[in-house]
Design a protein around this motif. Structure first.
Motif, PDB file in Angstrom:
ATOM      1  N   UNK A  88      31.990  41.653  44.650  1.00 55.55           N
ATOM      2  CA  UNK A  88      32.114  40.186  44.588  1.00 55.55           C
ATOM      3  C   UNK A  88      33.471  39.870  43.980  1.00 55.55           C
ATOM      4  N   UNK A  89      34.207  39.006  44.641  1.00 58.97           N
ATOM      5  CA  UNK A  89      35.601  38.735  44.273  1.00 58.97           C
ATOM      6  C   UNK A  89      35.699  37.852  43.029  1.00 58.97           C
ATOM      7  N   UNK A  90      36.853  37.936  42.379  1.00 58.69           N
ATOM      8  CA  UNK A  90      37.305  36.966  41.369  1.00 58.69           C
ATOM      9  C   UNK A  90      36.250  36.699  40.288  1.00 58.69           C
ATOM     10  N   UNK A  91      35.752  37.753  39.661  1.00 59.16           N
ATOM     11  CA  UNK A  91      34.661  37.551  38.707  1.00 59.16           C
ATOM     12  C   UNK A  91      35.099  36.874  37.418  1.00 59.16           C
ATOM     13  N   UNK A  92      36.386  36.784  37.175  1.00 54.28           N
ATOM     14  CA  UNK A  92      36.837  36.002  36.012  1.00 54.28           C
ATOM     15  C   UNK A  92      36.660  34.505  36.241  1.00 54.28           C
ATOM     16  N   UNK A  93      36.299  34.084  37.441  1.00 49.15           N
ATOM     17  CA  UNK A  93      35.873  32.701  37.648  1.00 49.15           C
ATOM     18  C   UNK A  93      34.632  32.378  36.829  1.00 49.15           C
TER      19      UNK A  93
END
Length: 376
Positions: A88-93
């Motif tokens: 899953x991409x961009x988990x710092x979102x």
């Protein structure tokens, strides 16, 4: 930052769904739409979950289950359990520690991890806790094809040097699906979040007047079977394809040296009205035989779902959105707790079904009359 922060868990956590309210309270509306939305009318998104619910178990009783276990074999390794975390991409979102927190949690709970190419944390930082724990599950790297072979060659070398053990090429999303929920929310990736492992810039599209951005600009850059051959020749790592749903495509991939498949409809985020993954899995297993590694994602929420997937022919399952809900709710501890809950539920489901090991999970474990029409 090499270690994630420790946070308290929300109260009243009994299952994976209990993380969702706490997560939504901490995530802005745009990011929430990006994570939880599907394509178009979200028919496939809903069907993934409904399919697992519709399948009923047919337990056996009075069996000797002493010494039972959840171990499985996958790509030459014995895993403590069949649960991996999906890319899953961009988990710092969703949490400041992002993929780093997830890696520590996966290692602590002996789960596998597939890192997205669009991760927002450096791949080496993610690999370190996974490789430091001998009981951790497999560590794989997910790819999207980029039409720049020098870039791809460098990326593959960095992935191998970081210690990743297999490649997962996503093949079902050469373009984004029509994600209405994202568009209504006005989702845009914030400036401070980026795919740190990719770097550089994609080549700009060179279109003539009247040409299609999609068919004349993007699709000529998409992966074809030639790129599969190139990946196999360029990297020694095993290659799995994520998103193959047609038996003919799976057979051609095997002929070209692909190792296995993740049965996936992209979580309902790419092409809407695809069948649920619970329906896609059995015909692929029947056609490809027992030796080809098959994993499945899409709608896994309960230990009974994991057991049903194994009975339908999966070698392992991927957990997706729920672990990101747990990440948003309470960081690394939340993800670890979510994995522990799912592992415990799997053991309970096995014990109550008379299933000593997952090798015993077969279609006989499933109630025949409970299969919806799309299974027949």
């Amino acid at each position: 930052m090499s270690t994630p922060r420790i946070e308290s868990l929300p109260e009243g956590l009994a299952n994976l769904a209990d993380f969702e309210p706490a997560a939504q309270a901490r995530v802005d509306a745009q990011a929430w739409a990006y994570l939880n939305g599907g394509a178009a009318d979200e028919i496939t998104l809903r069907a993934n979950r409904a399919a697992w619910d519709a399948i009923q178990l047919q337990p056996r009783v009075l069996r000797d289950l002493a010494g039972g276990h959840t171990r499985v074999n996958l790509l030459g390794r014995t895993l403590r359990h069949p649960i991996l975390l999906a890319p899953i991409a961009y988990q710092r979102l969703f949490h400041a520690d992002g993929e780093l927190a997830v890696a520590h949690a996966a290692a602590a709970q002996e789960a596998g991890l597939i890192l997205s190419a669009q991760a927002s944390i450096d791949m080496q930082a993610v690999a370190t806790p996974m490789l430091a724990d001998a009981t951790a599950g497999p560590l794989w790297f997910q790819l999207y094809w980029r039409d720049d072979r020098d870039f791809m060659r460098d990326l593959l070398q960095r992935v191998q040097a970081a210690g990743f053990q297999a490649l997962v090429l996503t093949v079902d999303a050469p373009v984004h699906g029509a994600r209405d929920r994202e568009r209504r929310a006005g989702y845009q990736l914030p400036d401070h979040i980026r795919a740190v492992n990719l770097g550089g810039r994609k080549k700009p599209l060179d279109l003539q007047p009247g040409q299609s951005v999609l068919f004349d600009g993007l699709m000529p850059r998409a992966a074809t079977w030639r790129e599969i051959d190139w990946l196999r020749a360029t990297s020694p790592l095993p290659l799995l394809l994520k998103g193959v749903t047609h038996i003919g495509d799976a057979r051609e991939a095997l002929d070209r040296g692909v190792t296995g498949f993740i049965v996936s409809n992209h979580g309902g985020r790419a092409l809407d009205t695809l069948p649920p993954t619970a329906a896609l899995l059995p015909p692929l297993r029947a056609a490809l035989g027992p030796e080809v590694p098959l994993l499945v994602d899409g709608g896994i929420r309960r230990g009974t779902d994991v057991l049903k997937a194994m009975a339908l022919g999966a070698d392992a399952v991927l957990l997706g959105r729920p672990y990101v809900h747990a990440l948003a709710a309470s960081g690394a501890l939340g993800v670890a707790h979510a994995l522990r809950l799912l592992r415990d539920e799997l053991e309970i489901a096995m014990a109550l079904s008379g299933c000593k090991t997952l090798a015993e999970a077969s279609p006989e474990l499933l109630w025949p009359g409970s299969f919806p029409a799309y299974f027949r």
